[in-house]
Enzyme design. Sequence first.
Site: not given
Ligand code: ATP
Ligand code: MG
Length: 560
Positions: A271, A261, A36
């Site tokens: 983020k 994760r 995202e």
């Molecule tokens: P955050 O919680 O940091 O905002 P998010 O999951 O909302 O992270 P996205 O941009 O939606 O961020 O994530 C893109 C991809 O990265 C998704 O498939 C998500 O599952 C993966 N991802 C995000 N954070 C992690 C993590 N800590 N470990 C492994 N994969 C991750």
């Molecule tokens: Mg997200």
Amino acid sequence: MTAEHTPKRSNFITDIIDEHLENGRFDRVHTRFPPEPNGYLHIGHAKSICLNFGIAQDYGGLTNLRFDDTNPITEEVEYVESIQADIRWLGFDWDDRLYFASDYFGQLYEYALQLIRQGSAYVCDLTAEELREYRGTLTEPGRNSPYRERSIEENLDLFQRMKAGEFPDGSRTLRAKIDMRSPNLNLRDPVLYRILHAHHHRTGDEWCIYPMYDYAHALSDSIEGITHSICTLEFEDHRPLYDWCLDELGIFHSQQIEFARLNLTYTVMSKRRLLQLVREGYVSGWDDPRMPTLSGMRRRGYTPEAIRTFAETVGVAKAHSVIDMELLEHVLRDDLNARSPRVMAVVEPLKVIIENYPEDQEEHFEIPYFPADPENSPSRAVPFSRELYIERSDFMEDPPGKFYRLAPGREVRLMNAYYITCTGVVKDKNGEVIELHCTYDPESRGGMSPDGRKVRGTLHWVSARHALDAELRLYDVLFTLPNPYDVPDGGDFKDNINPDSLQVVRDAKLEPGLASAVVGESYQFMRQGYFCLDSVDTRADAPVFNRTISLVDTWAKMQK
Ligand code: ATP
Ligand code: MG
């Protein structure tokens, strides 16, 4: 495809893929990385990127980059650009398969009309608060919306008018008609579309209804022919909804697979939290070298190889865990040790004057960059002259037993140069040592013993007249606790910020060859650590070096 390749990785995800290839569910592997664009990528994302691109590579498959840009409020073009740069830097390529969920808004809308026509979705007029109330809880079933039995015609009419902008934000939603009594809250008639009169970074003002993540994600995977949709564990309970959307529409069915994760000690990995640190000025930006972002780590001196190795080392699992920062740093040291030329840099300089060395004389020592393997190592010429700098901590006026470095009357080796003996100590009026007077033994050229006599200390040094002045930035962990969220009631993770996470050294003295240091290369400042040129604050005559990491692990000490 399965027969002739041997995947590098073998884990519960590749087991599932192998099974799909064997039982014929799929005859190819196609993954996607779906960020995202609401922030910069962090090391957790790197794990997901390595996994998605790595698995596809192992199986001779493909990986798409798809921006999940369904929330117009938090998304920015800056993030779209940084995310692409970071993935490329990590060493992965999506070729021409760059997509945006917003590209599918038209198609997602058509699919929604199809669901309404099938009687599988309805327009609901409950407010957000009423929706919550009707939804029930984990222990209580939900209640049907009074709008659930609207006719298909009315639903079609209302949904089209939602799209046309006839209704204010929040006044209506489109909901899936599934089961308000389902034990899985995600299946209690989840919202598929909401009204939001907001400008979108790509579609502008074309839309005032936006699809919800679960709906948009499942359909985007299907549209792109993604075979394996790998995501993190918090989406496990959403999988039935993912499957429902695809089954209900009867379209290509991707398989969602969840893994735990990445969490790391001494940092935060969300983020939203990282954005707080940036906005509130705790760090200099998303690329502050203390941040767990890929841009911060790159600026700090991490290599893509180190991050990829780390991702492989932690592997994937179904169970939550927290990885020690120590492991990341161990992998980093291994990587830097193999690639970094050894150079001399004095962090806290103390002037040394060699009284028997002629004032106008200078000479050069040819020193290998990789002293452990001098035959195969490139080398450089390092100037030597009468006035030098050594490390302040390498001299003690009144040394304790185990101190083998310089002291009054004592002889030590200047690395690759000469033996010197301290003959005098000059102090300022506060009694602080400001200068040492020494003599050198001309017979010890190259730092060799002239007659078999031994010295115990070997010091690094820089010729004063030739020295390159530099600023050094020494980093420590950003938080003082392994779990920064460990705070008393009413506290905040920012209460655990390490006040000493950055130490600036303004007058370091570097060997002059470092004037040609380039961004992206790592150097071992002997006895001090791995350093790299700062890509942001370095000026032509004023280099700034970041300490990527110290030479030895300081954790063992800290944790005692
Ligand atoms: P955050 O919680 O940091 O905002 P998010 O999951 O909302 O992270 P996205 O941009 O939606 O961020 O994530 C893109 C991809 O990265 C998704 O498939 C998500 O599952 C993966 N991802 C995000 N954070 C992690 C993590 N800590 N470990 C492994 N994969 C991750
Ligand atoms: Mg997200």
